[in-house]
Enzyme design. Structure first.
Site, PDB file in Angstrom:
ATOM      1  N   ASP A   1       0.788  -1.139  -0.103  1.00  0.00           N
ATOM      2  CA  ASP A   1       0.109   0.040  -0.092  1.00  0.00           C
ATOM      3  C   ASP A   1       0.756   1.234  -0.036  1.00  0.00           C
ATOM      4  O   ASP A   1       0.243   2.339   0.435  1.00  0.00           O
ATOM      5  CB  ASP A   1      -0.941   0.080   1.364  1.00  0.00           C
TER       6      ASP A   1
ATOM      7  N   HIS B   1       3.420   1.934   1.921  1.00  0.00           N
ATOM      8  CA  HIS B   1       3.971   2.441   3.197  1.00  0.00           C
ATOM      9  C   HIS B   1       5.512   2.319   3.213  1.00  0.00           C
ATOM     10  O   HIS B   1       6.015   1.426   2.696  1.00  0.00           O
ATOM     11  CB  HIS B   1       3.027   2.022   4.680  1.00  0.00           C
TER      12      HIS B   1
END
Ligand code: GLP
Length: 260
Positions: free
Chosen positions: A141, A143
């Protein structure tokens, strides 16, 4: 931003390891002038650690005057837990090189006062004159460290609650049992990473393609914390063809041309 696109995981790892070694050697660290290296865990950096160990054994680099700061650690896992990032780092890197134990910094996931632990970590980084080079990976995602989507782009070291997506992805290290994965972690902030003089982010495999697309071609957004690298003066993404597969052909052509 520099983007280095390599054919496969091995060449991504070799490029990053050689770059790190060249930086340490150019810096010529001494007892009084140490090189400060930020380090990640995860499966992605394993190849870089293997290469760095090999280069150390071949006498191409020494870590005697290198200080390290790890990105993150699970809250509630003791250092001797096989899935703790402490355990990972010693097992996969520190036990095989000449780094001094007192120069290794990893957040203590068992700290009684977690807030204080995080504050002291920032002070320790500042006390060493800041991080010269921060190596990192990315989550699916986007991060960086454990700065999940919608983390403040100026965040500092703190406790983060992990998203269910990250818990699910990381359950592969916990016998695929979601209930065994810690739900919180201590992590350097996006701002902490951005303060490093140089940042290298590694990505391989098609699972990272979306994050790489958002990091390079998307707008700077807290939804994809990797995208903040666009604002770093010395940010480098090193990825393989698969991780680059969602980039536009023109983007790939540009970065390949400029690195020739
Ligand atoms: C974890 C770590 C990150 C890492 C990410 C990707 O969430 N906190 O620092 O970049 O996993 O891990 P992997 O390299 O195994 O894909």
């Amino acid at each position: 931003m520099r983007v280095i696109i390599k054919p496969d995981y091995e060449s991504v790892s070799a490029w990053a390891a050689e770059y790190i070694v060249s930086k340490i050697n150019a810096f010529a660290p001494t007892e009084n002038k140490k090189f400060v290296l930020g380090l990640p865990t995860g499966s992605t950096p394993l190849g870089v650690y293997r290469e760095l160990i090999k280069m150390y054994k071949e006498g191409k680099v020494s870590f005697e005057n290198v200080i390290t700061f790890n990105m993150d650690e699970y809250v509630g896992l003791p250092a001797d837990h096989p899935q703790s990032y402490h355990y990972f780092m010693f097992e996969n890197f520190f036990n095989h090189i000449d780094i001094k134990k007192e120069n290794i910094h990893i957040l203590d996931g068992m700290a009684k006062d977690a807030q204080l632990e995080c504050e002291n970590y920032e002070k320790a980084i500042a006390g060493c004159g800041g991080i010269d080079l921060f190596l990192g990976g990315i989550g699916e995602d986007g991060h960086i460290a454990f700065n999940e989507p919608f983390s403040s782009l100026t965040s500092r070291t703190r406790i983060k609650t992990l998203t269910s997506d990250t818990i699910k992805v990381n359950s592969r290290f916990f016998d695929y049992d979601i209930s065994k994965v810690p739900t919180r972690a201590m992590t350097v902030g996006v701002g902490t990473i951005m303060d490093a003089k140089e940042v290298i982010i590694l990505a391989n495999g098609v699972k990272k393609a979306k994050a790489i697309y958002h990091g390079i071609e998307g707008a700077v957004s807290h939804k994809w914390t990797i995208s903040v690298l666009q604002n770093h003066q010395h940010g480098i993404i090193v990825c393989d063809n698969e991780a680059a597969s969602e980039l536009e052909p023109d983007t790939i052509k540009y970065f390949k041309d400029i690195e020739k």
